[in-house]
Design an enzyme around this catalytic site. Structure first.
Site, PDB file in Angstrom:
ATOM      1  N   GLY A  14       0.778  -1.255   0.000  1.00 48.53           N
ATOM      2  CA  GLY A  14       0.000   0.000   0.000  1.00 48.53           C
ATOM      3  C   GLY A  14       0.797   1.285   0.000  1.00 48.53           C
ATOM      4  N   ILE A  21      -0.157   6.125   4.356  1.00 46.53           N
ATOM      5  CA  ILE A  21      -0.206   5.553   5.702  1.00 46.53           C
ATOM      6  C   ILE A  21       0.736   4.343   5.778  1.00 46.53           C
ATOM      7  CG2 ILE A  21      -1.704   4.264   7.296  1.00 46.53           C
ATOM      8  CD1 ILE A  21      -3.978   6.236   6.475  1.00 46.53           C
ATOM      9  N   ASP A  66      -0.654  -5.862  -8.222  1.00 48.41           N
ATOM     10  CA  ASP A  66      -2.024  -5.368  -8.355  1.00 48.41           C
ATOM     11  C   ASP A  66      -2.878  -6.460  -7.723  1.00 48.41           C
ATOM     12  OD1 ASP A  66      -4.680  -5.095  -9.230  1.00 48.41           O
ATOM     13  OD2 ASP A  66      -4.068  -4.078 -11.072  1.00 48.41           O
ATOM     14  N   VAL A  67      -3.575  -6.137  -6.638  1.00 49.08           N
ATOM     15  CA  VAL A  67      -4.276  -7.166  -5.855  1.00 49.08           C
ATOM     16  C   VAL A  67      -5.462  -7.798  -6.588  1.00 49.08           C
ATOM     17  CG1 VAL A  67      -3.562  -6.315  -3.589  1.00 49.08           C
ATOM     18  CG2 VAL A  67      -5.709  -5.475  -4.618  1.00 49.08           C
ATOM     19  N   ILE A  94      -4.643  -0.670   1.456  1.00 49.83           N
ATOM     20  CA  ILE A  94      -5.103  -0.337   0.104  1.00 49.83           C
ATOM     21  C   ILE A  94      -6.620  -0.247   0.060  1.00 49.83           C
ATOM     22  CG2 ILE A  94      -3.127  -1.420  -1.018  1.00 49.83           C
ATOM     23  CD1 ILE A  94      -4.581  -3.849  -1.415  1.00 49.83           C
ATOM     24  N   ALA A  97     -12.227   2.742  -4.921  1.00 49.60           N
ATOM     25  CA  ALA A  97     -13.551   2.721  -5.545  1.00 49.60           C
ATOM     26  C   ALA A  97     -13.499   3.726  -6.686  1.00 49.60           C
ATOM     27  CB  ALA A  97     -14.623   3.111  -4.535  1.00 49.60           C
ATOM     28  N   TYR A 157     -18.803   8.721   1.456  1.00 48.14           N
ATOM     29  CA  TYR A 157     -17.887   7.571   1.544  1.00 48.14           C
ATOM     30  C   TYR A 157     -18.544   6.361   0.859  1.00 48.14           C
ATOM     31  CZ  TYR A 157     -13.965   4.875   3.418  1.00 48.14           C
ATOM     32  OH  TYR A 157     -12.841   4.087   3.548  1.00 48.14           O
ATOM     33  N   LYS A 164     -15.507  -1.384   3.517  1.00 50.30           N
ATOM     34  CA  LYS A 164     -14.750  -1.416   4.786  1.00 50.30           C
ATOM     35  C   LYS A 164     -15.465  -2.280   5.821  1.00 50.30           C
ATOM     36  CE  LYS A 164     -11.088   1.249   4.014  1.00 50.30           C
ATOM     37  NZ  LYS A 164      -9.756   0.621   3.792  1.00 50.30           N
ATOM     38  N   THR A 195      -3.583  12.098   2.612  1.00 47.76           N
ATOM     39  CA  THR A 195      -2.787  11.269   1.698  1.00 47.76           C
ATOM     40  C   THR A 195      -3.303  11.459   0.273  1.00 47.76           C
ATOM     41  OG1 THR A 195      -4.322   9.429   1.885  1.00 47.76           O
ATOM     42  CG2 THR A 195      -2.512   9.487   3.481  1.00 47.76           C
ATOM     43  N   LEU A 196      -2.656  10.770  -0.660  1.00 47.09           N
ATOM     44  CA  LEU A 196      -3.083  10.793  -2.062  1.00 47.09           C
ATOM     45  C   LEU A 196      -4.551  10.346  -2.181  1.00 47.09           C
ATOM     46  CD1 LEU A 196      -1.866  11.198  -4.940  1.00 47.09           C
ATOM     47  CD2 LEU A 196      -1.456   8.724  -4.970  1.00 47.09           C
TER      48      LEU A 196
HETATM   49  P1  NAD Z   1      -2.617   6.042  -0.478  1.00 44.73           P
HETATM   50  O1  NAD Z   1      -3.200   6.554  -1.751  1.00 44.73           O
HETATM   51  O2  NAD Z   1      -1.298   6.507  -0.089  1.00 44.73           O
HETATM   52  O3  NAD Z   1      -2.645   4.450  -0.464  1.00 44.73           O
HETATM   53  C1  NAD Z   1      -3.614   3.685  -1.134  1.00 44.73           C
HETATM   54  C2  NAD Z   1      -2.871   2.550  -1.775  1.00 44.73           C
HETATM   55  O4  NAD Z   1      -3.780   1.636  -2.384  1.00 44.73           O
HETATM   56  C3  NAD Z   1      -1.902   3.007  -2.872  1.00 44.73           C
HETATM   57  O5  NAD Z   1      -0.610   2.593  -2.558  1.00 44.73           O
HETATM   58  C4  NAD Z   1      -2.423   2.294  -4.096  1.00 44.73           C
HETATM   59  O6  NAD Z   1      -1.383   1.908  -4.966  1.00 44.73           O
HETATM   60  C5  NAD Z   1      -3.098   1.092  -3.471  1.00 44.73           C
HETATM   61  N1  NAD Z   1      -4.003   0.393  -4.383  1.00 44.73           N
HETATM   62  C6  NAD Z   1      -5.162   0.823  -4.931  1.00 44.73           C
HETATM   63  N2  NAD Z   1      -5.649  -0.092  -5.784  1.00 44.73           N
HETATM   64  C7  NAD Z   1      -4.781  -1.140  -5.769  1.00 44.73           C
HETATM   65  C8  NAD Z   1      -4.698  -2.402  -6.464  1.00 44.73           C
HETATM   66  N3  NAD Z   1      -5.623  -2.774  -7.346  1.00 44.73           N
HETATM   67  N4  NAD Z   1      -3.653  -3.217  -6.184  1.00 44.73           N
HETATM   68  C9  NAD Z   1      -2.705  -2.858  -5.295  1.00 44.73           C
HETATM   69  N5  NAD Z   1      -2.717  -1.687  -4.631  1.00 44.73           N
HETATM   70  C10 NAD Z   1      -3.734  -0.839  -4.873  1.00 44.73           C
HETATM   71  O7  NAD Z   1      -3.725   6.403   0.644  1.00 44.73           O
HETATM   72  P2  NAD Z   1      -3.841   6.040   2.193  1.00 44.73           P
HETATM   73  O8  NAD Z   1      -4.752   7.065   2.750  1.00 44.73           O
HETATM   74  O9  NAD Z   1      -2.505   5.845   2.769  1.00 44.73           O
HETATM   75  O10 NAD Z   1      -4.655   4.660   2.171  1.00 44.73           O
HETATM   76  C11 NAD Z   1      -4.181   3.488   2.784  1.00 44.73           C
HETATM   77  C12 NAD Z   1      -5.292   2.783   3.551  1.00 44.73           C
HETATM   78  O11 NAD Z   1      -5.676   3.583   4.665  1.00 44.73           O
HETATM   79  C13 NAD Z   1      -6.564   2.519   2.752  1.00 44.73           C
HETATM   80  O12 NAD Z   1      -7.074   1.250   3.101  1.00 44.73           O
HETATM   81  C14 NAD Z   1      -7.500   3.603   3.259  1.00 44.73           C
HETATM   82  O13 NAD Z   1      -8.852   3.232   3.139  1.00 44.73           O
HETATM   83  C15 NAD Z   1      -7.077   3.636   4.709  1.00 44.73           C
HETATM   84  N6  NAD Z   1      -7.494   4.830   5.443  1.00 44.73           N
HETATM   85  C16 NAD Z   1      -7.167   6.070   5.000  1.00 44.73           C
HETATM   86  C17 NAD Z   1      -7.588   7.189   5.705  1.00 44.73           C
HETATM   87  C18 NAD Z   1      -7.263   8.576   5.236  1.00 44.73           C
HETATM   88  O14 NAD Z   1      -7.929   9.517   5.682  1.00 44.73           O
HETATM   89  N7  NAD Z   1      -6.269   8.772   4.375  1.00 44.73           N
HETATM   90  C19 NAD Z   1      -8.328   7.028   6.896  1.00 44.73           C
HETATM   91  C20 NAD Z   1      -8.632   5.735   7.328  1.00 44.73           C
HETATM   92  C21 NAD Z   1      -8.208   4.633   6.597  1.00 44.73           C
HETATM   93  O1  0WE Z   2     -10.531   5.080   2.416  1.00 43.32           O
HETATM   94  C1  0WE Z   2     -10.450   6.251   2.147  1.00 43.32           C
HETATM   95  C2  0WE Z   2     -10.358   6.698   0.700  1.00 43.32           C
HETATM   96  C3  0WE Z   2     -10.105   5.577  -0.242  1.00 43.32           C
HETATM   97  C4  0WE Z   2     -10.298   5.921  -1.689  1.00 43.32           C
HETATM   98  C5  0WE Z   2      -9.932   7.137  -2.246  1.00 43.32           C
HETATM   99  C6  0WE Z   2     -10.123   7.353  -3.614  1.00 43.32           C
HETATM  100  C7  0WE Z   2      -9.810   8.665  -4.268  1.00 43.32           C
HETATM  101  C8  0WE Z   2      -9.524   8.519  -5.745  1.00 43.32           C
HETATM  102  C9  0WE Z   2     -10.856   4.957  -2.501  1.00 43.32           C
HETATM  103  N1  0WE Z   2     -11.041   5.146  -3.828  1.00 43.32           N
HETATM  104  C10 0WE Z   2     -10.688   6.313  -4.381  1.00 43.32           C
HETATM  105  N2  0WE Z   2     -10.893   6.465  -5.719  1.00 43.32           N
HETATM  106  C11 0WE Z   2     -10.410   7.510  -6.412  1.00 43.32           C
HETATM  107  O2  0WE Z   2     -10.653   7.620  -7.638  1.00 43.32           O
HETATM  108  N3  0WE Z   2     -10.468   7.184   3.169  1.00 43.32           N
HETATM  109  C12 0WE Z   2     -10.738   6.726   4.511  1.00 43.32           C
HETATM  110  C13 0WE Z   2     -10.312   8.628   2.967  1.00 43.32           C
HETATM  111  C14 0WE Z   2     -11.661   9.215   2.763  1.00 43.32           C
HETATM  112  O3  0WE Z   2     -12.270   9.173   1.555  1.00 43.32           O
HETATM  113  C15 0WE Z   2     -13.521   9.755   1.697  1.00 43.32           C
HETATM  114  C16 0WE Z   2     -13.704  10.162   3.030  1.00 43.32           C
HETATM  115  C17 0WE Z   2     -12.506   9.806   3.708  1.00 43.32           C
HETATM  116  C18 0WE Z   2     -12.210  10.016   5.157  1.00 43.32           C
HETATM  117  C19 0WE Z   2     -14.528   9.941   0.756  1.00 43.32           C
HETATM  118  C20 0WE Z   2     -15.708  10.557   1.142  1.00 43.32           C
HETATM  119  C21 0WE Z   2     -15.900  10.953   2.441  1.00 43.32           C
HETATM  120  C22 0WE Z   2     -14.899  10.754   3.405  1.00 43.32           C
END
Ligand code: NAD
Ligand code: 0WE
Length: 257
Positions: A14, A21, A66-67, A94, A97, A157, A164, A195-196
């Protein structure tokens, strides 16, 4: 070095960039003494992940994954087995959506968006864990990242919240199956982190402000704090904790209003 993870081999899934994260957790696991392997999603992020891993001297094993592709998943664990002969800790960080699904209303979710979100964000935990388990010969710890939208409605969300919920339930069923092998499976439910994956979300900075004003601790969480919790869950200190979702969210989840 803390040393809680000395001698342990970890696989980190991830990392996309330095804000991920997964990268915060990888640094914490490394600090605690673990040896790490990393996967990357595609050529686009390969160079990024390689440089980050090299920066902590952990670029020995860097594998494409790629999962949604079984062949790539198989190859990852084959290489970990060849290189280290075992695995102790696994990070799942990871989620995906299709963007449209996170913008409109949940009621409009397409079959395709539902399937993709669940495949990438939830089934992937099962796919990774079923391949990791045979390598976790002395037991192990699997940690997956989740979010509060699984439990309560967070506007927009949408299908990610449903995925989730599936991820967290999958962690419980995996914990039951693998408990006899001393393999533990837990989730960390993080408060919002910039994050991204979060950046693309409209209104995300308002969400950070909302946590700052409403959470008991009146602030957002840091990736160091997520790293510290993930290190605890990966360590033998958490040997009796499995199937849980631990909130690292400044206390936001306890609030009723
Ligand atoms: P991030 O964009 O840095 O990481 C998301 C990762 O998912 C990326 O490395 C991307 O390459 C990977 N990914 C997506 N599709 C994939 C696929 N088909 N195969 C392999 N990898 C794939 O963002 P992040 O915020 O660090 O997200 C990491 C985790 O933390 C996610 O599960 C996200 O839901 C969770 N999370 C994020 C937040 C937040 O606010 N950023 C809060 C709670 C939980
Ligand atoms: O899990 C997440 C986000 C994961 C995510 C982010 C994207 C952005 C780009 C999944 N898929 C995509 N697809 C894309 O095309 N979070 C916990 C962060 C997050 O996302 C939200 C939140 C929060 C918090 C979306 C709506 C409302 C709250």
């Amino acid at each position: 070095m803390g040393g809680e993870l000395n001698g342990k081999v970890g696989l980190v899934v991830g990392v996309a960039n330095k804000r991920s994260i997964a990268w915060g957790i990888a640094q914490a696991w490394h600090q605690a003494g673990a040896t790490l392997a990393f996967t990357y999603q595609g050529e686009r992020v390969k160079e990024n992940v390689k440089q980050l891993a090299a920066g902590i001297g952990q670029d020995n094993l860097l594998l494409p994954c790629d999962v949604t592709k079984d062949e790539e998943l198989d190859q990852v664990f084959k290489e970990v087995e060849q290189q280290y002969g075992k695995l102790d800790i696994l990070l799942h960080a990871i989620a995906f959506a299709p963007k449209d699904a996170l913008e409109g209303e949940f009621v409009d979710t397409t079959r395709e968006a539902f399937n993709v979100a669940h495949d990438v964000s939830a089934y992937s935990l099962v796919a990774l864990t079923q391949r990791a388990a045979p390598l976790m010969k002395d037991g192990g710890s699997v940690v997956a990242m989740t979010y509060y939208g699984s439990e309560k409605v967070v506007p927009h969300y949408n299908v990610m919240g449903v995925a989730k919920a599936s991820l967290e339930a999958s962690a419980r069923y995996l914990a039951y199956d693998l408990g006899p092998k001393k393999i533990r499976v837990n989730c960390i439910s993080a408060g919002p982190v910039n994050t991204l994956a979060a950046r693309g979300i409209s209104g995300f900075s308002n969400m950070l402000k909302h946590y700052e004003s409403q959470a008991p601790l009146k602030r957002n969480v840091t990736s160091d704090e997520l790293g510290a919790t993930a290190t605890f869950l990966a360590s033998d200190g958490a040997a009796a904790i499995t199937g849980q979702t631990i909130y690292v969210d400044s206390g936001y989840q306890i609030m009723g209003m």
